[in-house]
Scaffold this motif. Structure first.
Motif, PDB file in Angstrom:
ATOM      1  N   GLU A  14     -41.524 123.481  71.766  1.00 30.83           N
ATOM      2  CA  GLU A  14     -40.441 124.439  71.509  1.00 30.83           C
ATOM      3  C   GLU A  14     -39.768 124.897  72.802  1.00 30.83           C
ATOM      4  OE1 GLU A  14     -39.978 127.837  68.391  1.00 30.83           O
ATOM      5  OE2 GLU A  14     -42.111 127.554  68.831  1.00 30.83           O
ATOM      6  N   ALA A  15     -40.567 125.200  73.799  1.00 24.40           N
ATOM      7  CA  ALA A  15     -40.033 125.701  75.075  1.00 24.40           C
ATOM      8  C   ALA A  15     -39.171 124.663  75.781  1.00 24.40           C
ATOM      9  CB  ALA A  15     -41.185 126.132  75.971  1.00 24.40           C
ATOM     10  N   ASP A  16     -39.384 123.402  75.495  1.00 23.61           N
ATOM     11  CA  ASP A  16     -38.676 122.305  76.163  1.00 23.61           C
ATOM     12  C   ASP A  16     -37.387 121.892  75.446  1.00 23.61           C
ATOM     13  OD1 ASP A  16     -38.415 120.342  78.150  1.00 23.61           O
ATOM     14  OD2 ASP A  16     -39.613 118.883  77.046  1.00 23.61           O
TER      15      ASP A  16
ATOM     16  N   ASN B  70     -29.945 119.771  76.233  1.00 25.08           N
ATOM     17  CA  ASN B  70     -28.852 119.936  77.184  1.00 25.08           C
ATOM     18  C   ASN B  70     -28.566 118.629  77.910  1.00 25.08           C
ATOM     19  OD1 ASN B  70     -26.886 121.633  78.362  1.00 25.08           O
ATOM     20  ND2 ASN B  70     -28.104 121.747  80.222  1.00 25.08           N
ATOM     21  N   GLY B  71     -29.608 117.854  78.167  1.00 21.45           N
ATOM     22  CA  GLY B  71     -29.432 116.587  78.855  1.00 21.45           C
ATOM     23  C   GLY B  71     -29.119 115.423  77.937  1.00 21.45           C
ATOM     24  N   ARG B  72     -29.037 115.684  76.636  1.00 25.79           N
ATOM     25  CA  ARG B  72     -28.783 114.609  75.671  1.00 25.79           C
ATOM     26  C   ARG B  72     -27.727 115.025  74.657  1.00 25.79           C
ATOM     27  NH1 ARG B  72     -34.607 111.707  74.804  1.00 25.79           N
ATOM     28  NH2 ARG B  72     -35.339 112.026  76.908  1.00 25.79           N
ATOM     29  N   PRO B  73     -26.487 115.158  75.116  1.00 23.34           N
ATOM     30  CA  PRO B  73     -25.428 115.543  74.186  1.00 23.34           C
ATOM     31  C   PRO B  73     -25.283 114.504  73.071  1.00 23.34           C
ATOM     32  CG  PRO B  73     -24.507 114.870  76.295  1.00 23.34           C
ATOM     33  CD  PRO B  73     -25.992 114.893  76.458  1.00 23.34           C
TER      34      PRO B  73
ATOM     35  N   LEU C 210     -33.737 108.867  68.811  1.00 25.52           N
ATOM     36  CA  LEU C 210     -34.745 107.823  68.611  1.00 25.52           C
ATOM     37  C   LEU C 210     -35.569 107.536  69.868  1.00 25.52           C
ATOM     38  CD1 LEU C 210     -32.696 105.347  66.402  1.00 25.52           C
ATOM     39  CD2 LEU C 210     -34.368 107.060  65.671  1.00 25.52           C
ATOM     40  N   ALA C 211     -35.058 107.881  71.038  1.00 26.07           N
ATOM     41  CA  ALA C 211     -35.812 107.663  72.276  1.00 26.07           C
ATOM     42  C   ALA C 211     -37.108 108.467  72.289  1.00 26.07           C
ATOM     43  CB  ALA C 211     -34.954 108.024  73.486  1.00 26.07           C
ATOM     44  N   LEU C 212     -37.156 109.571  71.545  1.00 27.68           N
ATOM     45  CA  LEU C 212     -38.367 110.392  71.529  1.00 27.68           C
ATOM     46  C   LEU C 212     -39.552 109.702  70.858  1.00 27.68           C
ATOM     47  CD1 LEU C 212     -37.308 114.106  71.002  1.00 27.68           C
ATOM     48  CD2 LEU C 212     -38.143 112.967  73.063  1.00 27.68           C
ATOM     49  N   LEU C 213     -39.291 108.678  70.080  1.00 25.22           N
ATOM     50  CA  LEU C 213     -40.397 107.948  69.464  1.00 25.22           C
ATOM     51  C   LEU C 213     -41.330 107.414  70.556  1.00 25.22           C
ATOM     52  CD1 LEU C 213     -41.596 107.085  66.788  1.00 25.22           C
ATOM     53  CD2 LEU C 213     -40.212 105.022  66.904  1.00 25.22           C
ATOM     54  N   ASP C 214     -40.769 106.915  71.619  1.00 32.16           N
ATOM     55  CA  ASP C 214     -41.578 106.401  72.729  1.00 32.16           C
ATOM     56  C   ASP C 214     -41.872 107.471  73.781  1.00 32.16           C
ATOM     57  OD1 ASP C 214     -41.710 103.769  71.728  1.00 32.16           O
ATOM     58  OD2 ASP C 214     -39.717 103.339  72.520  1.00 32.16           O
ATOM     59  N   GLU C 215     -40.935 108.383  74.006  1.00 33.39           N
ATOM     60  CA  GLU C 215     -41.071 109.359  75.080  1.00 33.39           C
ATOM     61  C   GLU C 215     -41.959 110.550  74.752  1.00 33.39           C
ATOM     62  OE1 GLU C 215     -37.204 110.690  76.294  1.00 33.39           O
ATOM     63  OE2 GLU C 215     -36.473 108.645  76.526  1.00 33.39           O
ATOM     64  N   ALA C 216     -41.955 110.983  73.502  1.00 33.37           N
ATOM     65  CA  ALA C 216     -42.649 112.225  73.131  1.00 33.37           C
ATOM     66  C   ALA C 216     -44.128 112.247  73.510  1.00 33.37           C
ATOM     67  CB  ALA C 216     -42.463 112.518  71.643  1.00 33.37           C
ATOM     68  N   PRO C 217     -44.906 111.191  73.239  1.00 32.44           N
ATOM     69  CA  PRO C 217     -46.336 111.267  73.550  1.00 32.44           C
ATOM     70  C   PRO C 217     -46.654 111.480  75.037  1.00 32.44           C
ATOM     71  CG  PRO C 217     -45.937 109.517  71.971  1.00 32.44           C
ATOM     72  CD  PRO C 217     -44.587 109.976  72.466  1.00 32.44           C
TER      73      PRO C 217
ATOM     74  N   TYR D 157     -34.908 126.453  63.345  1.00 31.52           N
ATOM     75  CA  TYR D 157     -33.601 126.591  63.977  1.00 31.52           C
ATOM     76  C   TYR D 157     -33.150 125.233  64.483  1.00 31.52           C
ATOM     77  CZ  TYR D 157     -36.717 126.910  68.004  1.00 31.52           C
ATOM     78  OH  TYR D 157     -37.706 126.668  68.920  1.00 31.52           O
ATOM     79  N   VAL D 158     -31.876 125.161  64.816  1.00 35.46           N
ATOM     80  CA  VAL D 158     -31.248 123.939  65.312  1.00 35.46           C
ATOM     81  C   VAL D 158     -30.954 124.124  66.796  1.00 35.46           C
ATOM     82  CG1 VAL D 158     -29.216 122.445  65.100  1.00 35.46           C
ATOM     83  CG2 VAL D 158     -30.223 123.489  63.056  1.00 35.46           C
ATOM     84  N   VAL D 159     -31.173 123.069  67.587  1.00 36.89           N
ATOM     85  CA  VAL D 159     -30.838 123.085  69.010  1.00 36.89           C
ATOM     86  C   VAL D 159     -29.906 121.907  69.289  1.00 36.89           C
ATOM     87  CG1 VAL D 159     -31.720 123.002  71.369  1.00 36.89           C
ATOM     88  CG2 VAL D 159     -33.080 124.101  69.587  1.00 36.89           C
ATOM     89  N   GLN D 160     -28.768 122.221  69.876  1.00 31.66           N
ATOM     90  CA  GLN D 160     -27.792 121.201  70.260  1.00 31.66           C
ATOM     91  C   GLN D 160     -27.201 121.585  71.602  1.00 31.66           C
ATOM     92  OE1 GLN D 160     -25.384 121.588  66.660  1.00 31.66           O
ATOM     93  NE2 GLN D 160     -25.794 119.436  66.198  1.00 31.66           N
ATOM     94  N   GLN D 161     -27.132 120.644  72.513  1.00 33.52           N
ATOM     95  CA  GLN D 161     -26.516 120.821  73.830  1.00 33.52           C
ATOM     96  C   GLN D 161     -27.000 122.099  74.530  1.00 33.52           C
ATOM     97  OE1 GLN D 161     -22.357 120.340  72.811  1.00 33.52           O
ATOM     98  NE2 GLN D 161     -22.502 118.156  73.266  1.00 33.52           N
ATOM     99  N   GLY D 162     -28.307 122.327  74.480  1.00 39.16           N
ATOM    100  CA  GLY D 162     -28.912 123.451  75.180  1.00 39.16           C
ATOM    101  C   GLY D 162     -28.835 124.782  74.481  1.00 39.16           C
ATOM    102  N   HIS D 163     -28.248 124.823  73.286  1.00 36.48           N
ATOM    103  CA  HIS D 163     -28.078 126.089  72.579  1.00 36.48           C
ATOM    104  C   HIS D 163     -28.857 126.111  71.268  1.00 36.48           C
ATOM    105  CE1 HIS D 163     -25.001 127.343  75.387  1.00 36.48           C
ATOM    106  NE2 HIS D 163     -24.479 126.129  75.268  1.00 36.48           N
ATOM    107  N   ARG D 164     -29.572 127.179  71.069  1.00 35.46           N
ATOM    108  CA  ARG D 164     -30.326 127.388  69.830  1.00 35.46           C
ATOM    109  C   ARG D 164     -29.415 128.108  68.840  1.00 35.46           C
ATOM    110  NH1 ARG D 164     -36.128 130.480  69.568  1.00 35.46           N
ATOM    111  NH2 ARG D 164     -35.916 131.191  67.427  1.00 35.46           N
ATOM    112  N   THR D 165     -29.272 127.508  67.657  1.00 38.40           N
ATOM    113  CA  THR D 165     -28.385 128.077  66.647  1.00 38.40           C
ATOM    114  C   THR D 165     -29.060 128.059  65.287  1.00 38.40           C
ATOM    115  OG1 THR D 165     -27.396 125.941  66.115  1.00 38.40           O
ATOM    116  CG2 THR D 165     -26.335 127.226  67.859  1.00 38.40           C
TER     117      THR D 165
END
Length: 144
Positions: A65-67, A73-76, A13-20, A97-105
Motif C-alpha cells: 500500500e505504501a508503495d 507515478n512512474g507508470r502513467p 502486467l509487468a507486476l506479474l514478474d516484478e511484484a515478488p 481506493y484507486v491510485v493513478q499517476q501518484g494520486h489516491r482517489t
C-alpha cells in the motif's frame, strides 16, 4: 466462514514478474477475466494463520500500500486498485481506493451488493453483476 483479503488489482502486467521481488513474500497471480491484469496479495492468510502469520501478512500489505503512489507515478496509463475484502461469515465488506499517476482517489467502503466493489473496479473497465461476483476473489482462484 470468516476471511480477510488484502489485494492489489491492476492492469500493469509487468507486476506479474516484478511484484515478488518488489514486495518479498507476496503472490502475483495473472487475471484473464474479467480483465487482463494482475492480482497481488499476501502469500499467507491475513487471519486464521496464527498471530505471527497475521502480523507478517499485514506488514506486507502495508508495504504494498505504501508503495502504490510512487509506483503509479512512474507508470502513467496504468490503474492500481487496492481492495480489502472481509467477511464475518454472513456479510462481505469492501474497503478500497484507486491510485493513478501518484494520486489516491475514489476511496469507498461498503458491503457486497451495494455497488462498492463495482465502483472500485470500474476504472479498470470491469463490469460486475448485481451480486458483485469477482472471480479473482474466489477460493479456487487464490489457491492456484
Amino acid at each position: 466462514m470468516a476471511f480477510r483479503l488484502l489485494a492489489l488489482i491492476t492492469d500493469d502486467l509487468a507486476l506479474l514478474d516484478e511484484a515478488p521481488s518488489r514486495w518479498l513474500g507476496c503472490r502475483a497471480l495473472p487475471i484473464e477475466e474479467p480483465l487482463r491484469g494482475v492480482l497481488v496479495t499476501t502469500a499467507g492468510p491475513v487471519d486464521g494463520g496464527g498471530a505471527e502469520a497475521t502480523r507478517q501478512a499485514i506488514t506486507l500489505a502495508d508495504a504494498i500500500e505504501a508503495d502504490l503512489a510512487g509506483l503509479s507515478n512512474g507508470r502513467p496509463g496504468h490503474t492500481y486498485v487496492w481492495v480489502e475484502a472481509s467477511s464475518n461469515g454472513e456479510r462481505v465488506g469492501y474497503y478500497g481506493y484507486v491510485v493513478q499517476q501518484g494520486h489516491r482517489t475514489q476511496a469507498l467502503d461498503g458491503t457486497r451488493g451495494d455497488g462498492t466493489l463495482s465502483r472500485l473496479l470500474q476504472p479498470l473497465d470491469v463490469e460486475l453483476n448485481l451480486n458483485e461476483h469477482f472471480e479473482p476473489f474466489t477460493r479456487g482462484f487464490l489457491e492456484i
